[in-house]
Motif scaffolding. Structure first.
Motif, short mmCIF file in Angstrom:
data_model
loop_
_atom_site.label_atom_id
_atom_site.label_comp_id
_atom_site.label_asym_id
_atom_site.label_seq_id
_atom_site.Cartn_x
_atom_site.Cartn_y
_atom_site.Cartn_z
N SER A 160 16.88 80.41 3.04
CA SER A 160 17.41 79.07 3.29
C SER A 160 16.30 78.04 3.27
N ASN A 162 15.60 76.27 5.62
CA ASN A 162 14.98 76.28 6.94
C ASN A 162 14.10 77.50 7.14
N MET A 163 12.85 77.26 7.40
CA MET A 163 11.88 78.35 7.51
C MET A 163 11.25 78.38 8.89
N ASN A 164 11.89 77.76 9.86
CA ASN A 164 11.28 77.72 11.20
C ASN A 164 11.28 79.07 11.88
N PHE A 165 10.29 79.24 12.72
CA PHE A 165 10.27 80.40 13.61
C PHE A 165 10.20 79.90 15.03
N VAL A 166 10.85 80.58 15.95
CA VAL A 166 10.67 80.25 17.35
C VAL A 166 10.21 81.46 18.14
N MET A 167 10.26 82.64 17.52
CA MET A 167 9.91 83.85 18.27
C MET A 167 8.42 83.93 18.53
#
Ligand code: ATP
Ligand code: GDP
Ligand code: MG
Ligand code: MG
Ligand code: ZN
Ligand code: ZN
Lengths: 332, 229
Positions: A160, A162-167
């Motif tokens: 997608s 969106n390539m964000n990570f929050v982990m």
């Protein structure tokens, strides 16, 4: 076969994960889950929020899922059909587009026109129940909609926008966890391969112990492309604009399509667009036209590639602190 | 009337998901109402009212909201029946991760979000582990791979559940969720039904209002940490 509750832990090593999610660590692998639970005092079970009846139901479901996943060869998809709905103003699309295994189809159109929406319709196996009213067929038939809910038999892998990570994990831990959840044969080896391949796509290299949250846009994208290429069994791959981040697009696409997959790609990039056999033109939320890539256009690809290489070379000059003197239109 | 219990940590997206699902239910011609349970204050009732959804609010104050829920749920069901609802949804925030409002043979939903961390699914007790449906929200904020990893962790904690991604803002997935809501059993009363899990028996002096710290003030069901090792 015996119920999972009556098989020793040593015969089903994956079972320890299930116990761990209830805060229970298994040390003796020569006993069965039933024996293990029988030895836990009732008030301890209560503390852990374990109701034996419910617990054993979950346990059998866990084992069944696991076995099913081990035997899953991935679904055979020979074709995917998009049956038109309507555009944002409600005008009918009047299209029926069938895409076959091995095809690369591009989706072009202005910002906000609905490229990502078309990809979302495919991912969701739309059945007239999305804003576009489109319907998706698999192998010419309406797919079993329960596939929408299935986590392990996913038809579609999506890269997608969106390539964000929050982990809070390192790149290595993250890929490892993903590989383990996909039950791949040798997760550590696969993880190393994915990170190595990602580094070949990304401009700036990252280390296995870099936290995923500190990867740059290009690095995240490179990692996700390599991850999809090597971990996904899904026969359909959807790609939403891989060109925006500083990665090697040609290599990225080669990684993704090396297997017999069906690829749809939203793009604004001329080289990627010409690599497809067809391109779908989206206007005002609807499929406006489908253009076949002609031999003439393919010939342009050669020149475009050369131009692209020149641009890439100049980017590298900039990156390494050089100067861009004496550039005029002879470069084209 | 069908009854559905929706629980989940605070701000996981319960209200957003319920609102979107109510839209989908309304498009099928079904009338849905909500009872909202919370501790201190809530503005959720206003959000529901704004949409024209019949709503009843219950504030538990000093009590655990889940304990308060069980003591009042039968009356709520009567209220819903009187209102002529097709579906009644209860929304409650799981605060202690240990209590759970889920009732046997009543569709039980847990809402959890992608931002809450990979280890959260296993930290949540029966509220998640005994739910029939687990909804994961805020997938729009993270990458596909992270969504997959998170969902696989939920699956380990509750392998028997239907696990779905729903976007609380766009409502993607809510139509499918509404499909699962209407498959539940019709009920007239909850009398005689059983909770899926007992609520913790926490009755120490602090439950009863004690504020002073020290051994001499600790009475009732008191348990001490093991400080050895
Ligand atoms: N046929 C349609 N009917 C109603 N809404 C639509 C339709 N097609 C697209 N939309 C909506 O239009 C908005 C913009 O679409 P989308 O995000 O797919 O654009 P895009 O082409 O991917 O843009 P970008 O190039 O900026 O990524 C979305 O909210 C989408 O749901
Ligand atoms: N980005 C995003 N935000 C969401 C989503 N679902 C809910 N939210 C937001 O999360 C916040 C808390 O949601 P709310 O429904 O009130 O949570 P509740 O406390 O569980 O009822 C709100 O600001 C919502 O807009 C989602 O899928 N994506
Ligand atoms: Mg887009
Ligand atoms: Mg709420
Ligand atoms: Zn409680
Ligand atoms: Zn207490």
């Amino acid at each position: 076969m015996k119920k999972a509750a009556d098989r020793k832990f040593s015969e089903q090593t994956y079972m320890t994960d299930f116990f761990e999610s209830f805060g229970l660590k298994i040390d003796n692998h020569e006993i069965t889950p039933a024996e293990y639970v029988r030895n836990i005092p009732e008030d301890k079970l209560e503390d852990l929020g374990i109701d034996p009846e419910n617990f054993f139901q979950s346990l059998e479901a866990f084992a069944a899922d696991f076995e099913a996943m081990m035997n899953d060869k991935g679904m055979d998809v020979n074709s995917l059909t998009v049956i038109g709905g309507h555009d944002k103003s409600g005008n009918p699309e009047n299209v029926e587009l069938t895409i076959s295994k091995g095809d690369i189809i591009c989706i072009v159109g202005p910002t906000g026109s609905g490229k990502s929406r078309l990809l979302a319709d495919i991912e969701w196996l739309a059945d007239g129940d999305t804003p576009t009213g489109r319907r998706i067929l698999i192998n010419g038939e309406k797919p079993d909609l329960s596939m929408r809910y299935s986590l392990e038999h996913k038809l579609v892998a999506q890269l997608s926008q969106n390539m964000n990570f929050v982990m809070d994990l390192t790149a290595e831990e993250f890929v490892m966890m993903h590989a383990e959840s996909r039950l791949v044969e040798n997760p550590a080896e696969k993880t190393a391969l994915i990170i190595e391949q990602a580094n070949m796509l990304a401009g700036e290299k990252f280390k296995p112990d870099t936290p995923v949250t500190s990867l740059s846009g290009g690095q995240s994208r490179a990692l996700m492309i390599a991850d999809t290429a090597f971990l996904s069994k899904s026969p359909v791959v959807l790609v939403d604009e891989i060109e925006n981040a500083g990665i090697d697009r040609k290599k990225a696409l080669e990684l993704l399509v090396k297997e017999e997959k069906l690829v749809l790609m939203a793009t604004h990039d001329p080289i990627l667009a010409l690599m497809g056999s067809k391109r779908i033109v989206i206007k005002n939320g609807g499929i406006n036209e489908i253009i076949e890539t002609t031999g003439e256009e393919r010939k342009s690809l050669e020149a475009l590639r050369k131009l692209d290489e020149k641009l890439l070379a100049m980017r590298n000059i900039l990156r390494t602190g050089g100067r861009l003197d004496n550039i005029d239109d002879t470069i084209i | 009337m069908k009854f559905i219990t929706v629980s989940g940590p605070p701000s996981s997206g319960k209200t957003s998901v319920i609102l979107k699902t109510i839209d989908a239910l309304a498009s099928r011609g079904l009338k849905t109402g909500v009872v909202k349970f919370d501790c201190l204050t809530t503005d959720d009732d206003k959000l529901y009212e704004k949409k024209g959804v019949p709503v009843k609010k219950g504030l538990s104050g000093a009590l655990c909201p889940d304990h308060f829920f069980v003591s009042n749920v039968e009356e709520c069901v009567r209220w819903g029946t009187d209102k002529g609802l097709d579906i009644l949804i209860s929304e409650s925030a799981g605060l202690c991760n240990r209590c759970s409002p889920h009732i046997k043979d009543i569709t039980a939903v847990c809402v959890i979000d992608n931002l809450s961390g990979v280890n959260t699914p296993k930290k949540i007790g029966p509220m998640l582990k005994s739910a029939d449906i687990v909804i994961i929200t805020k997938g729009d904020i993270v990458s596909q791979a992270e969504r997959e990893v998170f969902a696989s962790r939920v699956k380990i904690a509750n392998p028997a559940a239907t696990i779905m991604n729903v976007n609380g803002i766009t409502g993607q997935g809510a139509y499918e969720l509404s499909r699962l809501f209407i498959s539940g059993d019709e009920i007239e009363t909850l009398k005689g039904r059983m909770l899926r899990f007992s609520m913790p028996s926490a009755l120490c002096s602090y439950c009863l209002g004690e504020r002073r710290i020290g051994d001499t003030y600790q009475m009732g069901n008191v348990r001490k940490m093991d400080m050895e090792e």
